[in-house]
Design a protein around this motif. Structure first.
Motif, PDB file in Angstrom:
ATOM      1  N   ILE A  63      28.665  42.589  38.346  1.00 15.69           N
ATOM      2  CA  ILE A  63      28.007  42.802  39.379  1.00 15.69           C
ATOM      3  C   ILE A  63      28.657  44.118  41.174  1.00 15.69           C
ATOM      4  O   ILE A  63      28.591  44.728  40.968  1.00 15.69           O
ATOM      5  CB  ILE A  63      27.049  41.349  40.579  1.00 15.69           C
ATOM      6  CG1 ILE A  63      25.878  41.039  39.713  1.00 15.69           C
ATOM      7  CG2 ILE A  63      26.499  42.226  41.405  1.00 15.69           C
ATOM      8  CD1 ILE A  63      25.213  39.726  39.636  1.00 15.69           C
ATOM      9  N   PHE A  64      29.579  43.335  41.291  1.00  9.94           N
ATOM     10  CA  PHE A  64      30.685  43.992  42.389  1.00  9.94           C
ATOM     11  C   PHE A  64      30.716  44.975  41.880  1.00  9.94           C
ATOM     12  O   PHE A  64      31.030  46.088  42.530  1.00  9.94           O
ATOM     13  CB  PHE A  64      31.483  42.996  43.318  1.00  9.94           C
ATOM     14  CG  PHE A  64      31.089  42.329  43.718  1.00  9.94           C
ATOM     15  CD1 PHE A  64      30.033  41.868  44.094  1.00  9.94           C
ATOM     16  CD2 PHE A  64      32.058  41.405  43.749  1.00  9.94           C
ATOM     17  CE1 PHE A  64      29.426  41.292  45.268  1.00  9.94           C
ATOM     18  CE2 PHE A  64      31.543  39.917  45.036  1.00  9.94           C
ATOM     19  CZ  PHE A  64      29.768  40.228  45.584  1.00  9.94           C
ATOM     20  N   GLU A  65      31.651  45.610  40.322  1.00  5.07           N
ATOM     21  CA  GLU A  65      31.896  47.010  39.909  1.00  5.07           C
ATOM     22  C   GLU A  65      30.876  46.968  39.768  1.00  5.07           C
ATOM     23  O   GLU A  65      30.762  48.751  40.275  1.00  5.07           O
ATOM     24  CB  GLU A  65      32.240  46.129  38.941  1.00  5.07           C
ATOM     25  CG  GLU A  65      33.099  47.275  37.792  1.00  5.07           C
ATOM     26  CD  GLU A  65      33.822  47.345  36.657  1.00  5.07           C
ATOM     27  OE1 GLU A  65      34.171  47.960  36.128  1.00  5.07           O
ATOM     28  OE2 GLU A  65      34.329  45.889  36.561  1.00  5.07           O
ATOM     29  N   ASN A  66      29.606  47.243  38.848  1.00  5.00           N
ATOM     30  CA  ASN A  66      28.586  47.951  39.656  1.00  5.00           C
ATOM     31  C   ASN A  66      27.950  48.741  40.591  1.00  5.00           C
ATOM     32  O   ASN A  66      27.436  49.544  40.930  1.00  5.00           O
ATOM     33  CB  ASN A  66      27.216  47.376  38.588  1.00  5.00           C
ATOM     34  CG  ASN A  66      27.844  47.389  37.455  1.00  5.00           C
ATOM     35  OD1 ASN A  66      28.008  48.029  36.377  1.00  5.00           O
ATOM     36  ND2 ASN A  66      26.938  46.449  37.057  1.00  5.00           N
ATOM     37  N   GLN A  94      38.065  40.801  43.260  1.00  4.23           N
ATOM     38  CA  GLN A  94      38.275  39.450  43.183  1.00  4.23           C
ATOM     39  C   GLN A  94      38.453  38.480  44.380  1.00  4.23           C
ATOM     40  O   GLN A  94      38.361  37.060  44.568  1.00  4.23           O
ATOM     41  CB  GLN A  94      39.802  39.279  42.667  1.00  4.23           C
ATOM     42  CG  GLN A  94      40.211  39.320  40.925  1.00  4.23           C
ATOM     43  CD  GLN A  94      41.315  39.009  40.704  1.00  4.23           C
ATOM     44  OE1 GLN A  94      42.797  38.936  41.295  1.00  4.23           O
ATOM     45  NE2 GLN A  94      40.528  38.005  39.522  1.00  4.23           N
ATOM     46  N   TYR A  95      39.309  39.750  45.476  1.00  3.57           N
ATOM     47  CA  TYR A  95      39.189  38.809  47.184  1.00  3.57           C
ATOM     48  C   TYR A  95      37.379  38.712  47.182  1.00  3.57           C
ATOM     49  O   TYR A  95      37.153  37.731  48.196  1.00  3.57           O
ATOM     50  CB  TYR A  95      40.142  39.788  47.551  1.00  3.57           C
ATOM     51  CG  TYR A  95      41.192  39.849  47.596  1.00  3.57           C
ATOM     52  CD1 TYR A  95      42.304  38.617  47.528  1.00  3.57           C
ATOM     53  CD2 TYR A  95      41.587  40.547  46.176  1.00  3.57           C
ATOM     54  CE1 TYR A  95      43.340  39.349  46.574  1.00  3.57           C
ATOM     55  CE2 TYR A  95      42.913  41.198  46.101  1.00  3.57           C
ATOM     56  CZ  TYR A  95      43.283  40.287  46.323  1.00  3.57           C
ATOM     57  OH  TYR A  95      45.214  40.493  45.187  1.00  3.57           O
ATOM     58  N   THR A  96      36.553  39.946  47.246  1.00  2.00           N
ATOM     59  CA  THR A  96      35.108  40.166  47.797  1.00  2.00           C
ATOM     60  C   THR A  96      34.666  38.018  46.926  1.00  2.00           C
ATOM     61  O   THR A  96      33.657  38.018  47.597  1.00  2.00           O
ATOM     62  CB  THR A  96      34.295  40.626  47.440  1.00  2.00           C
ATOM     63  OG1 THR A  96      34.937  42.120  47.651  1.00  2.00           O
ATOM     64  CG2 THR A  96      32.648  41.266  48.004  1.00  2.00           C
ATOM     65  N   THR A  97      35.320  37.859  45.870  1.00  2.00           N
ATOM     66  CA  THR A  97      34.448  36.913  45.166  1.00  2.00           C
ATOM     67  C   THR A  97      34.381  35.680  45.770  1.00  2.00           C
ATOM     68  O   THR A  97      34.086  35.130  46.335  1.00  2.00           O
ATOM     69  CB  THR A  97      34.596  36.791  43.156  1.00  2.00           C
ATOM     70  OG1 THR A  97      34.724  38.342  43.140  1.00  2.00           O
ATOM     71  CG2 THR A  97      34.165  36.164  42.990  1.00  2.00           C
ATOM     72  N   VAL A  98      36.246  35.596  46.516  1.00  2.00           N
ATOM     73  CA  VAL A  98      36.345  34.323  46.408  1.00  2.00           C
ATOM     74  C   VAL A  98      35.625  34.028  48.349  1.00  2.00           C
ATOM     75  O   VAL A  98      35.367  33.132  49.137  1.00  2.00           O
ATOM     76  CB  VAL A  98      38.306  34.147  46.789  1.00  2.00           C
ATOM     77  CG1 VAL A  98      38.140  33.101  47.717  1.00  2.00           C
ATOM     78  CG2 VAL A  98      38.783  34.549  45.985  1.00  2.00           C
ATOM     79  N   GLY A  99      35.910  35.514  48.932  1.00  2.00           N
ATOM     80  CA  GLY A  99      34.813  35.325  50.609  1.00  2.00           C
ATOM     81  C   GLY A  99      33.333  34.678  50.036  1.00  2.00           C
ATOM     82  O   GLY A  99      32.883  33.771  50.790  1.00  2.00           O
ATOM     83  N   THR A 100      32.815  34.893  48.711  1.00  2.24           N
ATOM     84  CA  THR A 100      31.603  34.871  48.629  1.00  2.24           C
ATOM     85  C   THR A 100      31.614  33.137  48.065  1.00  2.24           C
ATOM     86  O   THR A 100      30.261  32.181  48.611  1.00  2.24           O
ATOM     87  CB  THR A 100      30.332  35.229  47.751  1.00  2.24           C
ATOM     88  OG1 THR A 100      31.726  34.773  46.227  1.00  2.24           O
ATOM     89  CG2 THR A 100      30.781  36.828  47.638  1.00  2.24           C
TER      90      THR A 100
END
Length: 517
Positions: A306-309, A318-324
């Motif tokens: 989703i973030f790539e799109n 990966q770091y954005t995902t960890v933040g979520t």
């Protein structure tokens, strides 16, 4: 005597003892945490798992799989977890009746060790099926524990703490997701050679649970109503309540037991055909399907995609995902610490409404990000909003509500129905979402928006507030809507006017003496 019972009712408000807190965290640590972990753990190493499938199938059969086949096989790996969960949910009614709530949790831990071994050695053995079978077995364990943990905690908690303890598992789900995201970083276990170990780490919290949980007592309600063991019931209550007066709480359990004296444990078919709980059943159907079709599983399973799109740089995903994940934990804690003040309905209505708005926001931002570069950050904010809204209420309240809406005779069957629908919806989203995204593009999130808004409106119009209510009182709140006589309320007033229970000390625990006026 009825007035005396109502006066004493204020004294039943329990305090959060060390034993209650310990068993809430321990039962969730080895169960709910694994559910969250397994939801997110396949996200980071997804490409490595796909490459492993392609390599081993090419080695064994000489086939080179195309992108569609790889997507299908990976979707099966993601979705088989939910199929196992649905199978586990079907076993809940039988297991909790035979082994008890705590006993079921302890016995189910063996599944985790089997699954961990299969997934951990899959790369060494070059057998892709070991990953899929391991995911299926972990799903069975999660299907059992995801229903049994809130049932156990709902039955051992005093009514003024049911909400708080009932959301402890949801915090652990969020923590499990966060741990999977952190360990999946490339600097830790996010390397190609480490993904089997990443999948198999589930054995560690389960081992800790297995060592400590057997020392805690069984559910007092189970001991009294299904085993008729008064001495064990008093022992368990003394353990969980410390110095609190347990007299009125035993009275309440005995009143419920008397109202169910001619009722056997209800089967799944029985609960679906019982019009006296018709709206309770509809409520758990709506909430459990709604929490999965809200789109949260699509977010958890496919966060990186989703973030790539959305246009986020690959090195930052990966770091954005960890933040979520960190926001998930904070949101879960917010819901847990406010539920007894705000109640169940506000958390459900607010959570689903906010998720619906954010789902619509993702659609809009993805459509406009070609024109406005800043829209990619709106997409990320909406993903974070969906997760935060979910963790505040929808993540845990449906499981808590399932325990509260039904009396002892109907509760195991209710959890079986709720669990099966929950996991079936989970599988549907996990398996279908990649193809839904390819077919509908950004508009697929509007489907999730519609589901969220429907659940919010349904809760607003149908579901009563259950905070600080006994199980009998909650059942009676649905009597008029179900079109049945409020027999339990009549029986409660009549019986309490003539009978009360006096607890006297016996061997440090107490025995029951019946006095009639």
């Amino acid at each position: 005597m009825a007035e005396e019972l109502l006066a004493n009712d204020a004294k039943t408000s329990g305090h959060l003892t060390k034993s209650l807190l310990a068993v809430a965290f321990l039962s969730s640590f080895g169960s709910s945490l694994l559910y969250g972990y397994n939801l997110a753990v396949v996200n980071s190493p997804s490409q490595y798992i796909k490459d492993f499938y392609n390599e081993t199938i090419s080695e064994s059969y000489g086939w080179i799989l195309d992108d569609w086949s790889i997507t299908l096989l990976y979707s099966l790996t993601v979705g088989i977890f939910a199929i196992g969960g649905m199978f586990g949910a079907l076993l809940v009614g039988t297991l909790v009746t035979k082994f008890g709530r705590k006993g079921t949790l302890v016995r189910s831990t063996g599944l985790v060790f089997i699954a961990g071994a299969l997934m951990g050695f899959s790369r060494v053995c070059r057998v892709p099926a070991m990953v899929i079978v391991g995911r299926f077995i972990t799903g069975i364990h999660s299907g059992i524990s995801l229903s049994v943990v809130p049932m156990y905690l709902g039955e051992i908690a005093p009514k003024n703490l049911r909400g708080f303890l009932g959301l402890v598992p949801s915090i652990h789900i969020c923590v499990g997701v966060f741990i999977a995201q952190v360990l999946g970083l490339h600097e830790l276990l996010g390397k190609e050679e480490h993904w089997p170990q990443l999948l198999s780490l589930i054995v560690i919290p389960t081992a800790i649970q297995l060592m400590l949980l057997p020392w805690f007592p069984e559910s007092p309600r189970y001991l009294l109503m299904e085993k008729n063991d008064m001495h064990a019931t008093i022992t368990a209550l003394k353990w969980y309540r410390s110095k609190a007066n347990i007299q009125v709480e035993i009275e309440e359990m005995q009143e419920e037991q008397r109202s169910l004296s001619s009722v056997q444990s209800v089967s799944v078919l029985g609960i679906l055909c019982d019009r006296s709980v018709r709206w309770q059943v509809i409520t758990i159907v709506v909430m459990n399907i709604g929490m999965q079709l809200s789109g949260i599983d699509a977010i958890w399973f496919y966060t990186n995609d989703i973030f790539e799109n959305a246009g986020i740089a690959v090195t930052q995903i990966q770091y954005t995902t960890v933040g979520t994940g960190a926001i998930e934990v904070l949101s879960g804690m917010l819901g847990c610490f406010t539920i007894e003040r705000l109640g169940r309905r506000p958390l459900i209505i607010t959570g689903f409404s906010f998720m619906g708005v954010c789902c619509a926001g993702i659609t809009l931002s993805l459509l406009l990000q070609g024109q406005y570069a800043a829209m990619r950050y709106v997409s990320v904010a909406c993903v974070v909003g969906i997760i935060a809204g979910f963790c505040i209420g929808p993540a845990g309240v449906p499981f808590l509500i399932t325990a509260e809406l039904f009396k002892q005779s109907h509760r195991p069957a209710a959890y079986t129905v709720a669990g099966c629908l929950n996991w079936l919806s989970n599988f549907t989203i996990g398996f279908v979402f990649p193809f839904l995204q390819m077919g509908m593009g950004p508009y697929c999130y509007l489907l999730f928006c519609g589901v969220c808004m429907f659940v919010a409106v349904y809760t607003l119009r149908v579901v009563p507030e259950t905070k600080n209510k006994t199980f009998v009182e909650i059942s009676n709140m649905f009597a008029a809507r179900n079109g049945v006589q409020d027999e339990d309320a009549v029986e409660l007033i009549t019986s309490t006017a003539t009978t009360y229970i006096n607890l006297s000390k016996l061997n440090g625990y107490g025995s029951l003496g019946h006095n009639h006026k």
